[in-house]
Design a protein around this motif. Structure first.
Motif, PDB file in Angstrom:
ATOM      1  N   ILE A   1      40.763  38.187  52.035  1.00  0.00           N
ATOM      2  CA  ILE A   1      40.268  38.234  50.661  1.00  0.00           C
ATOM      3  C   ILE A   1      40.808  39.503  50.009  1.00  0.00           C
ATOM      4  O   ILE A   1      40.572  40.603  50.495  1.00  0.00           O
ATOM      5  CB  ILE A   1      38.735  38.214  50.621  1.00  0.00           C
ATOM      6  CG1 ILE A   1      38.214  36.932  51.275  1.00  0.00           C
ATOM      7  CG2 ILE A   1      38.239  38.323  49.193  1.00  0.00           C
ATOM      8  CD1 ILE A   1      36.730  36.904  51.471  1.00  0.00           C
ATOM      9  N   ALA A   2      41.534  39.327  48.914  1.00  0.00           N
ATOM     10  CA  ALA A   2      42.047  40.451  48.135  1.00  0.00           C
ATOM     11  C   ALA A   2      41.603  40.262  46.694  1.00  0.00           C
ATOM     12  O   ALA A   2      41.031  39.224  46.335  1.00  0.00           O
ATOM     13  CB  ALA A   2      43.566  40.519  48.228  1.00  0.00           C
ATOM     14  N   GLU A   3      41.882  41.259  45.870  1.00  0.00           N
ATOM     15  CA  GLU A   3      41.484  41.144  44.472  1.00  0.00           C
ATOM     16  C   GLU A   3      42.333  40.113  43.725  1.00  0.00           C
ATOM     17  O   GLU A   3      41.880  39.454  42.810  1.00  0.00           O
ATOM     18  CB  GLU A   3      41.578  42.502  43.789  1.00  0.00           C
ATOM     19  CG  GLU A   3      40.711  42.556  42.576  1.00  0.00           C
ATOM     20  CD  GLU A   3      40.203  43.936  42.295  1.00  0.00           C
ATOM     21  OE1 GLU A   3      40.300  44.315  41.138  1.00  0.00           O
ATOM     22  OE2 GLU A   3      39.715  44.616  43.211  1.00  0.00           O
ATOM     23  N   SER A   4      43.589  39.973  44.160  1.00  0.00           N
ATOM     24  CA  SER A   4      44.483  39.029  43.485  1.00  0.00           C
ATOM     25  C   SER A   4      44.222  37.584  43.904  1.00  0.00           C
ATOM     26  O   SER A   4      44.456  36.662  43.127  1.00  0.00           O
ATOM     27  CB  SER A   4      45.932  39.383  43.781  1.00  0.00           C
ATOM     28  OG  SER A   4      46.164  39.322  45.175  1.00  0.00           O
ATOM     29  N   GLY A   5      43.748  37.377  45.122  1.00  0.00           N
ATOM     30  CA  GLY A   5      43.507  36.011  45.571  1.00  0.00           C
ATOM     31  C   GLY A   5      43.047  35.974  47.014  1.00  0.00           C
ATOM     32  O   GLY A   5      42.910  36.992  47.684  1.00  0.00           O
TER      33      GLY A   5
ATOM     34  N   THR B   1      47.414  30.080  49.125  1.00  0.00           N
ATOM     35  CA  THR B   1      46.844  31.187  48.372  1.00  0.00           C
ATOM     36  C   THR B   1      46.039  30.623  47.219  1.00  0.00           C
ATOM     37  O   THR B   1      46.540  29.799  46.451  1.00  0.00           O
ATOM     38  CB  THR B   1      47.950  32.105  47.836  1.00  0.00           C
ATOM     39  OG1 THR B   1      48.753  32.524  48.936  1.00  0.00           O
ATOM     40  CG2 THR B   1      47.367  33.313  47.166  1.00  0.00           C
ATOM     41  N   LEU B   2      44.790  31.065  47.104  1.00  0.00           N
ATOM     42  CA  LEU B   2      43.909  30.625  46.029  1.00  0.00           C
ATOM     43  C   LEU B   2      43.631  31.792  45.095  1.00  0.00           C
ATOM     44  O   LEU B   2      43.450  32.920  45.548  1.00  0.00           O
ATOM     45  CB  LEU B   2      42.575  30.131  46.591  1.00  0.00           C
ATOM     46  CG  LEU B   2      42.605  28.923  47.495  1.00  0.00           C
ATOM     47  CD1 LEU B   2      41.250  28.723  48.136  1.00  0.00           C
ATOM     48  CD2 LEU B   2      42.972  27.705  46.697  1.00  0.00           C
ATOM     49  N   ALA B   3      43.549  31.506  43.817  1.00  0.00           N
ATOM     50  CA  ALA B   3      43.207  32.541  42.847  1.00  0.00           C
ATOM     51  C   ALA B   3      41.699  32.788  42.897  1.00  0.00           C
ATOM     52  O   ALA B   3      40.909  31.871  43.133  1.00  0.00           O
ATOM     53  CB  ALA B   3      43.620  32.094  41.449  1.00  0.00           C
ATOM     54  N   THR B   4      41.312  34.013  42.677  1.00  0.00           N
ATOM     55  CA  THR B   4      39.891  34.336  42.617  1.00  0.00           C
ATOM     56  C   THR B   4      39.433  34.343  41.165  1.00  0.00           C
ATOM     57  O   THR B   4      40.252  34.424  40.248  1.00  0.00           O
ATOM     58  CB  THR B   4      39.614  35.720  43.239  1.00  0.00           C
ATOM     59  OG1 THR B   4      40.407  36.691  42.565  1.00  0.00           O
ATOM     60  CG2 THR B   4      39.929  35.723  44.713  1.00  0.00           C
ATOM     61  N   HIS B   5      38.146  34.240  40.973  1.00  0.00           N
ATOM     62  CA  HIS B   5      37.563  34.271  39.626  1.00  0.00           C
ATOM     63  C   HIS B   5      36.603  35.446  39.569  1.00  0.00           C
ATOM     64  O   HIS B   5      35.843  35.680  40.524  1.00  0.00           O
ATOM     65  CB  HIS B   5      36.836  32.954  39.340  1.00  0.00           C
ATOM     66  CG  HIS B   5      36.544  32.738  37.898  1.00  0.00           C
ATOM     67  ND1 HIS B   5      35.438  33.279  37.289  1.00  0.00           N
ATOM     68  CD2 HIS B   5      37.225  32.068  36.941  1.00  0.00           C
ATOM     69  CE1 HIS B   5      35.443  32.936  36.016  1.00  0.00           C
ATOM     70  NE2 HIS B   5      36.516  32.200  35.783  1.00  0.00           N
ATOM     71  N   PRO B   6      36.585  36.190  38.460  1.00  0.00           N
ATOM     72  CA  PRO B   6      35.705  37.364  38.405  1.00  0.00           C
ATOM     73  C   PRO B   6      34.216  37.036  38.445  1.00  0.00           C
ATOM     74  O   PRO B   6      33.404  37.892  38.800  1.00  0.00           O
ATOM     75  CB  PRO B   6      36.083  38.034  37.087  1.00  0.00           C
ATOM     76  CG  PRO B   6      36.853  37.039  36.317  1.00  0.00           C
ATOM     77  CD  PRO B   6      37.435  36.075  37.291  1.00  0.00           C
TER      78      PRO B   6
END
Length: 179
Positions: free
Chosen positions: A19-23, A34-39
């Protein structure tokens, strides 16, 4: 709270989740996704389970809660088992072949239609069936849909390219009645 979103996701052995901030990067025996994260969504890993929780009670957080959990669960399932869709080519003289990274369709046109597969997607032809497989569920479904669009099934004779689990609503032809 979302009924789907609050269910934990179990991580099988052989799957690495970062888990990173970018995804979120999910590695497994079938590949890497790779999945995008949502704030508005927080993802946490405990032992061999992943939980997805909304940050606040806003409308967007509630909307994204179940979606992000399902996308993450599909990524974990994709890198372990993979996904596949099977298409059936129906018609006299209709054929399908796989040559390397290209699906060759002979479906009633004056020329064969060559469909190049994107990276990460494989195809296998057996008789009049072609199986599209890969670790990304969205990409497998999109490629299968694009191949189906080459010659969609028609309602009178049922000729064309269809999913194996799809049923075609048939129409009656000309009645041939006299006036």
């Amino acid at each position: 709270m979302s009924r789907v979103g609050k269910m934990p996701i179990s991580i099988p052995s052989g799957v690495d989740l970062k888990i990173a901030e970018s995804g979120i990067e999910v590695k497994g025996p079938k590949g890497v996704l790779t999945l995008a994260t949502h704030p508005a969504i927080a993802v946490s890993v405990d032992n061999n389970t992943v939980s997805v929780n909304p940050v606040d009670d806003s409308r967007i957080a509630r909307q994204q809660h179940g979606l992000r959990r399902t996308l993450l669960a599909n990524a974990v399932a994709g890198v372990t088992k993979g996904f596949e869709k099977t298409l059936e080519v129906i018609g006299v003289g209709y054929k399908v072949n796989v040559q390397g990274n290209t699906v060759v369709l002979n479906v009633g046109f004056s020329h064969p239609v060559n469909f190049a597969l994107p990276t990460g997607i494989q195809a296998k032809a057996e008789g009049n069936k072609v199986t599209i497989s890969g670790c990304d569920k969205q990409a497998v479904g999109e490629v299968a849909s694009q191949i189906r669009r080459v010659r969609p099934p028609e309602p009178y004779k049922g000729k064309g390219i269809k999913y194996t689990d799809e049923t075609i609503r048939r129409k009656a032809g000309k009645s041939g009645g006299k006036k």
